[in-house]
Motif scaffolding. Structure first.
Motif, mmCIF file in Angstrom:
data_model
loop_
_atom_site.group_PDB
_atom_site.id
_atom_site.type_symbol
_atom_site.label_atom_id
_atom_site.label_comp_id
_atom_site.label_asym_id
_atom_site.label_seq_id
_atom_site.Cartn_x
_atom_site.Cartn_y
_atom_site.Cartn_z
ATOM 1 N N GLY A 108 49.961 38.170 40.092
ATOM 2 C CA GLY A 108 50.962 37.869 41.109
ATOM 3 C C GLY A 108 50.478 38.012 42.539
ATOM 4 N N GLY A 110 48.449 36.192 44.062
ATOM 5 C CA GLY A 110 48.253 34.894 44.706
ATOM 6 C C GLY A 110 46.873 34.332 44.425
ATOM 7 N N LYS A 111 46.293 34.803 43.331
ATOM 8 C CA LYS A 111 44.927 34.415 42.974
ATOM 9 C C LYS A 111 44.830 32.915 42.674
ATOM 10 C CE LYS A 111 43.514 36.567 39.400
ATOM 11 N NZ LYS A 111 43.384 35.397 38.493
ATOM 12 N N THR A 112 45.686 32.454 41.763
ATOM 13 C CA THR A 112 45.631 31.046 41.364
ATOM 14 C C THR A 112 45.906 30.133 42.556
ATOM 15 O OG1 THR A 112 46.517 31.781 39.250
ATOM 16 C CG2 THR A 112 46.440 29.415 39.630
ATOM 17 N N THR A 113 46.921 30.477 43.313
ATOM 18 C CA THR A 113 47.258 29.684 44.499
ATOM 19 C C THR A 113 46.077 29.650 45.464
ATOM 20 O OG1 THR A 113 49.474 30.613 44.260
ATOM 21 C CG2 THR A 113 49.029 29.390 46.269
ATOM 22 N N LYS A 251 50.263 36.292 51.537
ATOM 23 C CA LYS A 251 51.684 36.583 51.770
ATOM 24 C C LYS A 251 51.934 37.412 53.020
ATOM 25 C CE LYS A 251 52.104 36.645 46.765
ATOM 26 N NZ LYS A 251 52.824 37.142 45.595
ATOM 27 N N ASP A 253 52.973 36.211 55.502
ATOM 28 C CA ASP A 253 54.183 35.610 56.073
ATOM 29 C C ASP A 253 55.454 36.306 55.599
ATOM 30 O OD1 ASP A 253 53.098 34.429 53.650
ATOM 31 O OD2 ASP A 253 54.893 33.172 53.615
ATOM 32 N N GLU A 279 52.749 29.029 51.700
ATOM 33 C CA GLU A 279 52.390 28.484 50.397
ATOM 34 C C GLU A 279 51.639 27.161 50.463
ATOM 35 O OE1 GLU A 279 54.880 29.369 47.090
ATOM 36 O OE2 GLU A 279 56.454 30.131 48.413
HETATM 37 P P1 GDP Z 1 48.365 35.079 40.561
HETATM 38 O O1 GDP Z 1 49.127 35.704 39.454
HETATM 39 O O2 GDP Z 1 47.588 36.075 41.333
HETATM 40 O O3 GDP Z 1 47.537 33.924 40.161
HETATM 41 O O4 GDP Z 1 49.464 34.564 41.607
HETATM 42 P P2 GDP Z 1 49.930 33.094 41.979
HETATM 43 O O5 GDP Z 1 48.815 32.344 42.621
HETATM 44 O O6 GDP Z 1 50.580 32.475 40.816
HETATM 45 O O7 GDP Z 1 50.976 33.416 43.135
HETATM 46 C C1 GDP Z 1 52.164 34.139 42.939
HETATM 47 C C2 GDP Z 1 53.208 33.621 43.900
HETATM 48 O O8 GDP Z 1 52.857 33.928 45.244
HETATM 49 C C3 GDP Z 1 53.411 32.127 43.848
HETATM 50 O O9 GDP Z 1 54.778 31.842 43.905
HETATM 51 C C4 GDP Z 1 52.703 31.622 45.119
HETATM 52 O O10 GDP Z 1 53.248 30.433 45.612
HETATM 53 C C5 GDP Z 1 52.955 32.775 46.054
HETATM 54 N N1 GDP Z 1 51.961 32.855 47.139
HETATM 55 C C6 GDP Z 1 50.614 32.927 47.046
HETATM 56 N N2 GDP Z 1 50.047 33.046 48.260
HETATM 57 C C7 GDP Z 1 51.061 33.063 49.165
HETATM 58 C C8 GDP Z 1 51.142 33.205 50.602
HETATM 59 O O11 GDP Z 1 50.156 33.347 51.339
HETATM 60 N N3 GDP Z 1 52.396 33.200 51.133
HETATM 61 C C9 GDP Z 1 53.516 33.060 50.371
HETATM 62 N N4 GDP Z 1 54.701 33.065 50.981
HETATM 63 N N5 GDP Z 1 53.475 32.947 49.051
HETATM 64 C C10 GDP Z 1 52.275 32.935 48.451
#
Ligand code: GDP
Length: 298
Positions: A108, A110-113, A251, A253, A279
């Protein structure tokens, strides 16, 4: 910088407003320093960075003979800049082909994003990118990455086998064979307390080294700024386990805890390569200390 300012609105709102009351006029005195201390701690700078900043600000004040609380603001800005500037070391993709990035983080964060954003960022610079779908714990995550790769013209190496190290090994070898510029190795989300998973990610790194003795060339940890002081704990644990070379702080923001950058700078200064302030693809940007501070104090 406008986007950055918007992105940092929450941290600025909270920190800025509290600072405004500290800098609001009158003589510099002990009460004011105490207020400042509270404000810095509230912004999640942590005890060490807060004490460091207070000491540094006091020194500036006495050195320059400052009297007015308004002048504290500039002193703090300078102290904060000196503290976090060393984290600003942009990631340079050079010297190795393929250049191998390995990415770690808790679920969660934000790794994948961030990996998607990075892949597009490098692609837009004319570099070819290959992703290793190393999040082998979640089949859905793997599928998602494959679909995403097809849609965005990014090569993805995935395996049904469930061994993250094997995926990374294949990916590096495929990248070599195909002349790819950048390999990004995704890994499953894990907590530093999950010791068997920490061993697993160490193995991924070792196996990357087997496929390319010069790699990985960057070991990135993705952190969620909302976790505040816990982000610092994550940096320490992952750094101890993997030897981090860079951080991505996402995040920013959505949080008033942007001060954690100061805590990282003070306690475990791993270069902050990128910050996430939203995002969309443009919302992952190289960390620039001055822009960050300007946005905070605006
Ligand atoms: P992972 O489990 O680490 O791969 O996390 P995800 O990449 O799935 O991200 C989790 C959530 O955080 C998603 O809803 C993303 O859109 C959100 N997210 C990631 N980076 C950012 C950011 O810089 N700002 C905001 N507001 N949301 C983010």
């Amino acid at each position: 910088t406008e986007r950055l300012k918007m992105g940092l609105a929450k941290t600025r709102d909270k920190l800025g407003k509290s600072l405004a009351s500290v800098f609001g006029g009158g003589q510099i005195n002990e009460d004011l320093y105490e207020e400042l201390e509270t404000v810095l701690l509230t912004a999640d700078m942590g005890v060490d960075a807060t004490q460091h900043l207070l000491k540094d600000v006091r020194e500036r004040v006495s050195l320059k003979g400052l009297k007015d609380s308004g002048e504290l603001k500039e002193a703090l800005k300078s102290s904060l800049t000196d503290l976090i500037q060393p984290l600003e070391i942009p990631l340079k993709i050079s010297g190795h082909k393929p250049f191998i990035l390995m990415v770690a983080g808790v679920n969660g964060a934000g790794k994948t994003t961030s990996i998607g954003k990075l892949a597009k960022y490098y692609q837009s610079q004319g570099l070819s990118v290959l992703l290793a779908a190393g999040d082998t714990f979640r089949a859905a995550a793997r599928e998602q990455l494959v679909v995403w790769g097809e849609r965005n013209g990014v090569q993805v190496i995935a395996q049904a086998s469930g061994d993250a190290a094997a995926v990374a090994f294949d990916a590096v070898n495929a990248a070599k064979a195909r002349g790819v510029d950048v390999v990004i190795v995704d890994t499953a989300g894990r907590l530093p307390t999950q010791l068997h998973l920490m061993e697993e990610i160490k193995k991924v790194k070792r196996v990357v080294q087997k496929a390319d003795p010069t790699g990985p060339h960057e070991v990135l940890l993705v952190l969620d700024a909302n976790t505040g002081q816990n982000a610092l704990a994550q940096v320490k644990s992952f750094d101890d386990a993997l030897g981090l070379t860079g951080l991505v702080l996402t995040k920013l923001d959505g949080t008033a805890k942007g001060g954690v950058i100061a805590a990282i700078a003070k306690n475990r200064p791993v270069p902050l390569r990128f910050i996430g302030v939203g995002e969309s693809i443009d919302d992952l940007r190289p960390f620039a200390a001055k822009d960050y501070i300007d946005a905070l104090f605006e």
